[in-house]
Scaffold this active site. Structure first.
Site, short mmCIF file in Angstrom:
data_model
loop_
_atom_site.label_atom_id
_atom_site.label_comp_id
_atom_site.label_asym_id
_atom_site.label_seq_id
_atom_site.Cartn_x
_atom_site.Cartn_y
_atom_site.Cartn_z
N ARG A 65 59.34 65.65 74.19
CA ARG A 65 58.81 67.02 74.08
C ARG A 65 58.44 67.42 72.65
O ARG A 65 58.46 68.59 72.31
CB ARG A 65 59.79 68.05 74.65
N ARG A 124 56.32 73.56 71.95
CA ARG A 124 56.51 74.87 71.33
C ARG A 124 57.33 74.88 70.04
O ARG A 124 57.39 75.90 69.36
CB ARG A 124 57.12 75.84 72.35
N ARG A 149 47.85 76.70 72.16
CA ARG A 149 48.19 77.11 73.52
C ARG A 149 47.58 78.47 73.87
O ARG A 149 47.21 78.71 75.02
CB ARG A 149 49.72 77.14 73.63
N ASP A 197 51.77 66.35 81.77
CA ASP A 197 53.00 66.70 82.48
C ASP A 197 53.21 65.72 83.63
O ASP A 197 52.25 65.15 84.15
CB ASP A 197 52.95 68.13 83.01
N TYR A 246 60.62 67.46 93.15
CA TYR A 246 59.74 68.63 92.95
C TYR A 246 58.92 68.94 94.19
O TYR A 246 58.72 70.10 94.55
CB TYR A 246 58.82 68.41 91.74
O1 CP3 Z 1 55.79 65.89 73.89
C1 CP3 Z 1 55.93 65.39 75.02
O2 CP3 Z 1 57.04 64.94 75.41
C2 CP3 Z 1 54.71 65.22 75.90
C3 CP3 Z 1 54.46 66.21 76.87
C4 CP3 Z 1 55.35 66.44 78.08
C5 CP3 Z 1 55.40 67.71 78.71
N1 CP3 Z 1 56.14 67.57 79.83
C6 CP3 Z 1 54.72 68.94 78.22
C7 CP3 Z 1 55.16 70.26 78.68
C8 CP3 Z 1 56.13 65.56 78.84
C9 CP3 Z 1 56.47 64.10 78.59
C10 CP3 Z 1 56.61 66.30 79.96
C11 CP3 Z 1 57.43 65.71 81.04
C12 CP3 Z 1 58.08 66.59 82.02
N2 CP3 Z 1 57.58 67.71 82.61
C13 CP3 Z 1 59.34 66.33 82.59
C14 CP3 Z 1 60.20 65.12 82.29
C15 CP3 Z 1 60.99 65.28 81.06
C16 CP3 Z 1 62.15 66.22 81.17
O3 CP3 Z 1 62.11 67.25 80.47
O4 CP3 Z 1 63.09 65.93 81.94
C17 CP3 Z 1 59.62 67.36 83.50
C18 CP3 Z 1 60.87 67.52 84.34
C19 CP3 Z 1 58.49 68.23 83.52
C20 CP3 Z 1 58.29 69.44 84.36
C21 CP3 Z 1 58.09 70.67 83.54
N3 CP3 Z 1 56.98 70.93 82.78
C22 CP3 Z 1 58.96 71.78 83.44
C23 CP3 Z 1 60.31 71.91 84.13
C24 CP3 Z 1 58.34 72.71 82.59
C25 CP3 Z 1 58.81 74.10 82.25
C26 CP3 Z 1 59.89 74.12 81.26
C27 CP3 Z 1 59.36 74.37 79.87
O5 CP3 Z 1 59.71 73.60 78.98
O6 CP3 Z 1 58.62 75.35 79.71
C28 CP3 Z 1 57.12 72.13 82.14
C29 CP3 Z 1 56.16 72.74 81.21
C30 CP3 Z 1 55.79 71.96 79.99
N4 CP3 Z 1 55.49 70.62 79.95
C31 CP3 Z 1 55.63 72.49 78.68
C32 CP3 Z 1 55.25 71.42 77.85
C33 CP3 Z 1 54.92 71.47 76.38
C34 CP3 Z 1 55.80 73.96 78.29
C35 CP3 Z 1 54.54 74.68 78.59
C36 CP3 Z 1 54.23 75.78 77.61
O7 CP3 Z 1 53.56 75.52 76.59
O8 CP3 Z 1 54.64 76.90 77.88
#
Ligand code: CP3
Length: 344
Positions: free
Chosen positions: A28, A32, A41, A78, A156
């Site tokens: 991640r 943010r 964003r 994602d 999911y």
């Molecule tokens: O930098 C990185 O790692 C690359 C990008 C990446 C994102 N999601 C961007 C993202 C990766 C590798 C993921 C994987 C992901 N997405 C997982 C597996 C990893 C883990 O955390 O267990 C999962 C379960 C998801 C599903 C997901 N996507 C959730 C539950 C959420 C909401 C929670 C949150 O952090 O807001 C997301 C949204 C998401 N994916 C964001 C980002 C940067 C936040 C979106 C925003 O900018 O508001």
């Protein structure tokens, strides 16, 4: 050919070579924690529009490489693009997370899903983002591609979002195991086609995120998770692969027998325990508690060094899960800089 990148510290370490120091990146990292991410964003009405704009996704991918000098980039996307490509649409709700208006509950729902190359063809925006990123990185650091592990994607699709218990998804494994296997196979076929195209577009290593692995009983992990992870790993023999199964300390022996090169660990798993379970050949990745980065600089330095010493090599430094969005950037910097200054 990008020969320079194959000599890069991150890929040498992933291949099991002894390196001068461990490489470091953060799950991640594209997100943010970075002010430049938050600015980018704002140009999009929602997260999905951002993910589907290859130039912007590429910019977000490269931001942490510029800002933090990490040793690898991970493509900004994602794991939920796979259910969407299979025909199950989701919404990303601000500050809450993903939600699927329709969920998978019965055989006709599974039958209606697209799969394999047909579904993966929908994800051209990811392949384009990888191509642009590869060109822009110009060999600076390797590029990680990724996908969700089949069990986590099923969770999911059946739950319709995050869950405290995942009892709908786990219920399917007990009540309708054949339906679960049919869904897992469709997800797996789509994921294999998707990852092959990520590799063709420039991904140097593939990470599989099994975020909800820890929800399963050990026997269920053997039946409903491992066979599909193995299919994916075996379908991509030429590319190094990382399995990150969060909470699955009980499955480390089986993960150790898979054909992945790197095993990701959460912070609940002691390095010595993991090494004993996966055996001598795999590279381990992780596993600092993400909350360490809220501490003062000397504490972050001390904990990071303690972790590196505990792994004793064959190790890629990372956190035990994604970095939390409100983590102070200075804490992240101390973490990365401590690893980069380290010498065995
Ligand atoms: O930098 C990185 O790692 C690359 C990008 C990446 C994102 N999601 C961007 C993202 C990766 C590798 C993921 C994987 C992901 N997405 C997982 C597996 C990893 C883990 O955390 O267990 C999962 C379960 C998801 C599903 C997901 N996507 C959730 C539950 C959420 C909401 C929670 C949150 O952090 O807001 C997301 C949204 C998401 N994916 C964001 C980002 C940067 C936040 C979106 C925003 O900018 O508001």
């Amino acid at each position: 050919m990008q020969n320079s990148v194959s000599k890069h510290l991150f890929l040498r370490a992933a291949a099991g070579e002894i390196t001068e120091r461990p490489p470091v990146w953060l799950m991640r990292q594209a997100g943010r924690i970075l002010p430049q991410y938050r600015a980018l964003r704002q140009k999009f009405p929602d997260f999905k529009a951002f993910v589907k704009t290859p130039e912007a996704a590429s910019e977000a991918t490269i931001q942490p490489v510029d800002e933090l000098q990490v040793d690898a980039a991970i493509i900004f996307s994602d794991i939920l693009v796979i259910p969407e490509a299979m025909g199950l649409d989701y919404e990303m709700i601000e500050a809450k997370g993903p939600r699927f208006p329709k969920t998978i509950r019965q055989a006709s729902d599974v039958a209606a899903l697209r799969s394999g190359a047909d579904a993966a063809a929908d994800l051209d925006y990811v392949y384009q983002a990888l191509r642009i990123t590869k060109r822009e990185l110009n060999g600076r650091v390797p590029l990680i591609g990724f996908a969700g592990a089949p069990w986590t994607i099923l969770a999911y699709m059946v739950e319709g979002g995050g869950s405290k218990t995942f009892s709908n998804a786990r219920r399917m494994l007990y009540a309708e195991p054949e339906l679960a296997h049919a869904l897992l196979q469709k997800i797996t076929d789509t994921t294999i086609s998707y990852l092959r195209q990520q590799i063709a577009a420039g991904a140097d290593l593939i990470q599989l995120f099994d975020s909800w692995a820890g929800e399963l009983a050990p026997a269920h992990y053997q039946t409903f998770a491992m066979p599909y992870l193995n299919q994916i790993c075996e379908a991509l023999p030429e590319t190094p692969k990382t399995i990150f199964a969060k909470g699955a300390w009980f499955a480390l022996e089986e993960i150790g027998q898979s054909t992945c090169q790197v095993v990701g660990l959460d912070w609940n798993t002691a390095p010595g325990f993991a090494r004993e379970k996966v055996g001598p050949n795999k590279v381990l990745q992780g596993n600092l508690d993400p909350c360490t980065l809220y501490a003062d600089a000397p504490t972050i330095r001390q904990e990071t060094l303690r972790m590196i010493q505990a792994f004793k090599g064959k190790h890629i430094v990372n956190l035990g899960h994604g970095v939390y969005p409100d983590t102070p950037l200075d804490g992240v910097r101390v973490f990365v800089d401590t690893v980069k200054a380290f010498k065995w």
